[in-house]
Design a protein around this motif. Structure first.
Motif, mmCIF file in Angstrom:
data_model
loop_
_atom_site.group_PDB
_atom_site.id
_atom_site.type_symbol
_atom_site.label_atom_id
_atom_site.label_comp_id
_atom_site.label_asym_id
_atom_site.label_seq_id
_atom_site.Cartn_x
_atom_site.Cartn_y
_atom_site.Cartn_z
ATOM 1 N N VAL A 1 -1.082 -1.676 -10.343
ATOM 2 C CA VAL A 1 -1.974 -1.123 -9.319
ATOM 3 C C VAL A 1 -3.423 -1.491 -9.629
ATOM 4 C CG1 VAL A 1 -2.785 1.001 -8.216
ATOM 5 C CG2 VAL A 1 -0.364 0.748 -8.811
ATOM 6 N N LYS A 2 -3.814 -1.431 -10.895
ATOM 7 C CA LYS A 2 -5.188 -1.740 -11.294
ATOM 8 C C LYS A 2 -5.522 -3.220 -11.131
ATOM 9 C CE LYS A 2 -5.307 1.838 -14.831
ATOM 10 N NZ LYS A 2 -5.249 2.057 -16.280
ATOM 11 N N ASN A 3 -4.528 -4.088 -11.264
ATOM 12 C CA ASN A 3 -4.794 -5.527 -11.246
ATOM 13 C C ASN A 3 -4.474 -6.221 -9.931
ATOM 14 O OD1 ASN A 3 -5.829 -6.196 -13.966
ATOM 15 N ND2 ASN A 3 -3.957 -5.129 -14.551
ATOM 16 N N ALA A 4 -3.828 -5.535 -9.005
ATOM 17 C CA ALA A 4 -3.598 -6.123 -7.680
ATOM 18 C C ALA A 4 -4.946 -6.245 -6.973
ATOM 19 C CB ALA A 4 -2.638 -5.255 -6.878
ATOM 20 N N ASP A 5 -5.010 -7.074 -5.953
ATOM 21 C CA ASP A 5 -6.299 -7.333 -5.301
ATOM 22 C C ASP A 5 -6.170 -7.239 -3.790
ATOM 23 O OD1 ASP A 5 -9.029 -8.119 -5.156
ATOM 24 O OD2 ASP A 5 -8.400 -10.161 -4.706
ATOM 25 N N LEU A 6 -7.139 -6.617 -3.183
ATOM 26 C CA LEU A 6 -7.258 -6.548 -1.726
ATOM 27 C C LEU A 6 -8.738 -6.751 -1.431
ATOM 28 C CD1 LEU A 6 -6.048 -5.970 1.058
ATOM 29 C CD2 LEU A 6 -6.318 -3.542 0.584
ATOM 30 N N SER A 7 -9.112 -8.001 -1.212
ATOM 31 C CA SER A 7 -10.527 -8.352 -1.053
ATOM 32 C C SER A 7 -10.750 -9.100 0.251
ATOM 33 C CB SER A 7 -10.981 -9.278 -2.197
ATOM 34 O OG SER A 7 -10.840 -8.651 -3.430
ATOM 35 N N ASP A 8 -11.970 -9.060 0.716
ATOM 36 C CA ASP A 8 -12.366 -9.949 1.802
ATOM 37 C C ASP A 8 -13.800 -10.400 1.547
ATOM 38 O OD1 ASP A 8 -14.271 -8.342 3.881
ATOM 39 O OD2 ASP A 8 -12.797 -6.987 2.978
ATOM 40 N N PHE A 9 -14.118 -11.563 2.058
ATOM 41 C CA PHE A 9 -15.425 -12.182 1.844
ATOM 42 C C PHE A 9 -15.920 -12.751 3.163
ATOM 43 C CE2 PHE A 9 -12.739 -12.640 -1.849
ATOM 44 C CZ PHE A 9 -13.531 -12.184 -2.894
ATOM 45 N N THR A 10 -17.206 -12.770 3.348
ATOM 46 C CA THR A 10 -17.806 -13.446 4.492
ATOM 47 C C THR A 10 -18.791 -14.472 3.953
ATOM 48 O OG1 THR A 10 -17.597 -11.457 5.850
ATOM 49 C CG2 THR A 10 -19.114 -13.153 6.623
ATOM 50 N N LEU A 11 -18.547 -15.730 4.265
ATOM 51 C CA LEU A 11 -19.390 -16.831 3.825
ATOM 52 C C LEU A 11 -19.915 -17.556 5.059
ATOM 53 C CD1 LEU A 11 -16.944 -18.293 1.138
ATOM 54 C CD2 LEU A 11 -18.822 -16.688 0.741
ATOM 55 N N ARG A 12 -20.983 -18.287 4.882
ATOM 56 C CA ARG A 12 -21.493 -19.130 5.967
ATOM 57 C C ARG A 12 -21.169 -20.571 5.591
ATOM 58 N NH1 ARG A 12 -23.696 -17.375 10.109
ATOM 59 N NH2 ARG A 12 -24.732 -18.757 11.552
ATOM 60 N N LEU A 13 -20.128 -21.148 6.236
ATOM 61 C CA LEU A 13 -19.618 -22.472 5.895
ATOM 62 C C LEU A 13 -19.373 -23.286 7.155
ATOM 63 C CD1 LEU A 13 -16.816 -21.343 3.394
ATOM 64 C CD2 LEU A 13 -19.110 -22.130 2.799
ATOM 65 N N GLY A 14 -19.343 -24.593 7.003
ATOM 66 C CA GLY A 14 -18.930 -25.483 8.077
ATOM 67 C C GLY A 14 -17.448 -25.805 7.943
ATOM 68 N N ILE B 1 0.838 -1.203 0.000
ATOM 69 C CA ILE B 1 0.000 0.000 0.000
ATOM 70 C C ILE B 1 0.876 1.258 0.000
ATOM 71 C CG2 ILE B 1 -1.650 1.336 1.371
ATOM 72 C CD1 ILE B 1 -2.854 -1.446 2.189
ATOM 73 N N GLY B 2 1.972 1.209 0.755
ATOM 74 C CA GLY B 2 2.864 2.368 0.840
ATOM 75 C C GLY B 2 3.709 2.597 -0.402
ATOM 76 N N THR B 3 3.901 1.558 -1.224
ATOM 77 C CA THR B 3 4.782 1.688 -2.389
ATOM 78 C C THR B 3 4.056 1.472 -3.717
ATOM 79 O OG1 THR B 3 5.414 -0.661 -2.323
ATOM 80 C CG2 THR B 3 6.787 0.907 -1.057
ATOM 81 N N MET B 4 2.758 1.303 -3.705
ATOM 82 C CA MET B 4 2.073 0.948 -4.936
ATOM 83 C C MET B 4 2.179 2.025 -6.011
ATOM 84 S SD MET B 4 -1.787 0.884 -3.486
ATOM 85 C CE MET B 4 -2.934 1.787 -4.484
ATOM 86 N N ARG B 5 2.361 3.262 -5.611
ATOM 87 C CA ARG B 5 2.507 4.330 -6.607
ATOM 88 C C ARG B 5 3.852 4.237 -7.342
ATOM 89 N NH1 ARG B 5 -2.258 6.083 -6.802
ATOM 90 N NH2 ARG B 5 -3.303 6.981 -5.025
ATOM 91 N N ASP B 6 4.769 3.442 -6.819
ATOM 92 C CA ASP B 6 6.054 3.241 -7.481
ATOM 93 C C ASP B 6 5.959 2.209 -8.606
ATOM 94 O OD1 ASP B 6 7.046 4.969 -5.547
ATOM 95 O OD2 ASP B 6 7.822 3.352 -4.284
ATOM 96 N N TRP B 7 4.820 1.511 -8.684
ATOM 97 C CA TRP B 7 4.620 0.466 -9.696
ATOM 98 C C TRP B 7 3.849 1.027 -10.882
ATOM 99 C CZ3 TRP B 7 6.194 -4.668 -9.555
ATOM 100 C CH2 TRP B 7 6.838 -5.063 -8.381
ATOM 101 N N PRO B 8 4.020 0.433 -12.056
ATOM 102 C CA PRO B 8 3.216 0.863 -13.208
ATOM 103 C C PRO B 8 1.719 0.738 -12.906
ATOM 104 C CG PRO B 8 4.988 -0.602 -13.915
ATOM 105 C CD PRO B 8 4.978 -0.622 -12.409
#
Length: 196
Positions: A141-154, A130-137
């Motif tokens: 930055v557009k294709n990196a991923d920072l996701s979270d999901f909440t599912l109901r699973l056993g 996050i601190g250095t992403m502006r140093d990358w093409p």
């Protein structure tokens, strides 16, 4: 890291931890040293000390401890004179879930140290991105991923999901990298939360 058994797709195997080897690894500096050797390749104790902000005496001691447990070994083809180079023996670690049931307090403590240090490393890696992403093409930055999901699973479904995700990720280790490829870190966390 702990999780489903990983397919060995490279020349370096994955290390299955047992109570003894886990206790040998479960020290914050040892975990960081091993991660540095795995991610960046062979290095000397002094180079690792500079990278990790530690003394070379501390890195030398903990590298010898890692070697005594079979996690690292000499890389003599790299050394010149008295310079000692180290390399990781395995590309990753995994363990059987039965380690969570260990009654031995030392092993239970080692599980906690290991899990907390891995979580800390993941947080640091994410913060660095996050601190250095502006140093990358922009494409990265557009294709990196920072996701979270909440599912109901056993528990069985969580295990199945993990196995399927590991299989998918491992399939990419056999793929021919794109011309603009870079080292990409993936973190996978799956844990239950209590309903409020």
């Amino acid at each position: 890291m702990p999780g489903p058994e990983k397919k060995d797709t490279g020349a370096m195997p994955v290390r299955q931890l047992d109570p003894r080897s886990l206790r040998g690894l479960a020290h914050p500096l040892r975990i960081r040293l091993l991660a540095a050797l795995r991610h960046h390749g062979p290095a000397t104790a002094s180079q690792l000390a500079d990278r990790l902000g530690e003394s070379s005496g501390a890195t030398s001691y903990h590298l010898r401890q890692l070697a005594s447990h079979g996690f690292v070994e000499d890389a003599p083809e790299r050394g010149k004179g008295r310079e000692r180079w180290w390399r990781a023996v395995h590309r990753g670690t995994t363990w059987d879930a039965s380690l969570f049931d260990e009654e031995d307090p030392e092993t239970r403590g080692a599980v906690n140290v290991f899990m907390h240090e891995i979580a800390t490393i993941h947080g640091q890696e994410l913060s660095t991105w996050i601190g250095t992403m502006r140093d990358w093409p922009a494409e990265w930055v557009k294709n990196a991923d920072l996701s979270d999901f909440t599912l109901r699973l056993g528990p069985r479904q969580v295990r199945e999901l993990g196995e399927r995700l590991h299989a998918l990720i491992n399939s990419y280790s056999d793929a021919e990298p794109d011309e603009d490829a870079a080292k990409v870190r993936l973190h996978l966390h799956a844990f239950p939360q209590r309903d409020e």
